[in-house]
Design an enzyme around this catalytic site. Structure first.
Site, PDB file in Angstrom:
ATOM      1  N   SER A  91       0.829  -1.202   0.000  1.00 43.52           N
ATOM      2  CA  SER A  91       0.000   0.000   0.000  1.00 43.52           C
ATOM      3  C   SER A  91       0.868   1.259   0.000  1.00 43.52           C
ATOM      4  O   SER A  91       1.724   1.419  -0.862  1.00 43.52           O
ATOM      5  CB  SER A  91      -0.958  -0.049   1.200  1.00 43.52           C
ATOM      6  OG  SER A  91      -1.990   0.901   1.071  1.00 43.52           O
ATOM      7  N   ASP A 135      -9.942  -4.018  -5.694  1.00 45.61           N
ATOM      8  CA  ASP A 135      -9.197  -3.256  -4.684  1.00 45.61           C
ATOM      9  C   ASP A 135      -9.764  -1.840  -4.659  1.00 45.61           C
ATOM     10  O   ASP A 135      -9.550  -1.070  -5.593  1.00 45.61           O
ATOM     11  CB  ASP A 135      -7.707  -3.246  -5.037  1.00 45.61           C
ATOM     12  CG  ASP A 135      -6.840  -2.579  -3.970  1.00 45.61           C
ATOM     13  OD1 ASP A 135      -7.388  -1.843  -3.130  1.00 45.61           O
ATOM     14  OD2 ASP A 135      -5.614  -2.793  -3.998  1.00 45.61           O
ATOM     15  N   HIS A 191      -7.439  -5.431  -0.871  1.00 45.53           N
ATOM     16  CA  HIS A 191      -6.228  -4.611  -0.801  1.00 45.53           C
ATOM     17  C   HIS A 191      -5.099  -5.248   0.010  1.00 45.53           C
ATOM     18  O   HIS A 191      -4.015  -4.690   0.059  1.00 45.53           O
ATOM     19  CB  HIS A 191      -6.584  -3.239  -0.201  1.00 45.53           C
ATOM     20  CG  HIS A 191      -5.490  -2.229  -0.286  1.00 45.53           C
ATOM     21  ND1 HIS A 191      -4.917  -1.824  -1.483  1.00 45.53           N
ATOM     22  CD2 HIS A 191      -4.835  -1.531   0.684  1.00 45.53           C
ATOM     23  CE1 HIS A 191      -3.975  -0.925  -1.250  1.00 45.53           C
ATOM     24  NE2 HIS A 191      -3.895  -0.737   0.056  1.00 45.53           N
TER      25      HIS A 191
END
Length: 262
Positions: free
Chosen positions: A94, A216, A244
């Site tokens: 991320s 996502d 995610h």
């Protein structure tokens, strides 16, 4: 202050080359527990917590230093220098995918390979660029976090995780969000969701692999493709995993993709 203590750094494995794992917003190094052990035979694996997360030294949190992702990238460079890391693999989930890119630019030679899991260089739409959120949506998200950290975590974490048929995953992420110091979480969220690192992507010289999940809501496929097109010579791999956080929901698939790359 010891850098190792500040960032709760541990080193495992017996390999000559290092592999550094960096967690995303609202998480800690425990999020790598299904992946990192798989690489200990071939790498010296490095786990750490960003300042403000996990068991890092909360007293080291400086709002000015961490007002941009550069402050977190500086920490990674310091960890690398402390451990004598050269030509290593950086694995970032991320927001840490972008933090790793910044670290690789800041310290050429420290990382020669980057693995980006669910990266986004900018979350807010800008002209022809689609980051997935309008400016108003991001402000609403941040205002909701400011108003009720626990409620925001309970609502957002399962949506970010995806995989509604496996509610235990969303529950784990919710608990992780809720463990984070609320004030630091608010500031890190603002830094994350307001960041714009599009101009940095072309400066990345490390070999880069982008791992992209379906469904996502934080970093959609077209965002991953933007990163792929912007980083010279990068590779992109579409995972069967959804949501995610494939480091929790599909660790075997992530491990296999990483092995093929490193």
């Amino acid at each position: 202050m010891s850098i190792i203590h500040r960032n709760n750094v541990t080193v495992n494995g017996t390999g000559g080359k290092a592999m550094v794992f960096a967690h995303g917003f609202g998480c800690d190094r425990n999020m790598w527990r299904f992946i990192e052990p798989n690489f200990r035979n071939d790498f010296r694996t490095v786990l750490f917590d960003h300042v403000g997360a996990g068991r890092s030294d909360l007293s080291a949190y400086d709002p000015e230093k961490y007002s941009s992702l550069d402050g977190y990238a500086a920490d990674i460079v310091e960890i690398g220098e402390e451990l004598g890391i050269e030509k290593a693999v950086f694995v970032g989930h991320s927001v840490s995918a972008m933090i790793g890119a910044l670290a690789s630019i800041r310290a050429p030679g420290m990382f020669d390979k980057l693995v980006m899991i669910g990266p986004s260089p900018r979350y807010i739409d800008d002209g022809e660029y689609s980051g997935g959120f309008s400016a108003a949506q991001i402000e609403e998200l941040l205002a909701s976090l400011d108003d009720n950290h626990m409620g925001w975590s309970a609502a957002m974490a399962p949506a970010i995780m995806g995989n509604p048929d496996r509610p235990e995953l969303g529950e784990e992420l919710t608990n992780s969000f809720c463990r984070t110091d609320p004030e630091i979480a608010k500031q890190f969220a603002r830094v994350t969701f307001m960041s714009d690192n599009r101009a940095d992507l072309s400066k990345v010289e490390a070999q880069t692999l982008i791992l992209q999940c379906s469904n996502d809501i934080i970093a959609a496929e077209h965002v991953g493709e933007y990163v792929h097109n912007a980083i010279p010579g990068s590779q992109m791999r579409y995972l069967e995993a959804s949501g995610h956080c494939p480091n929790l929901s599909a660790p075997e698939e992530v491990t296999l993709a990483m092995r093929d790359f490193v």
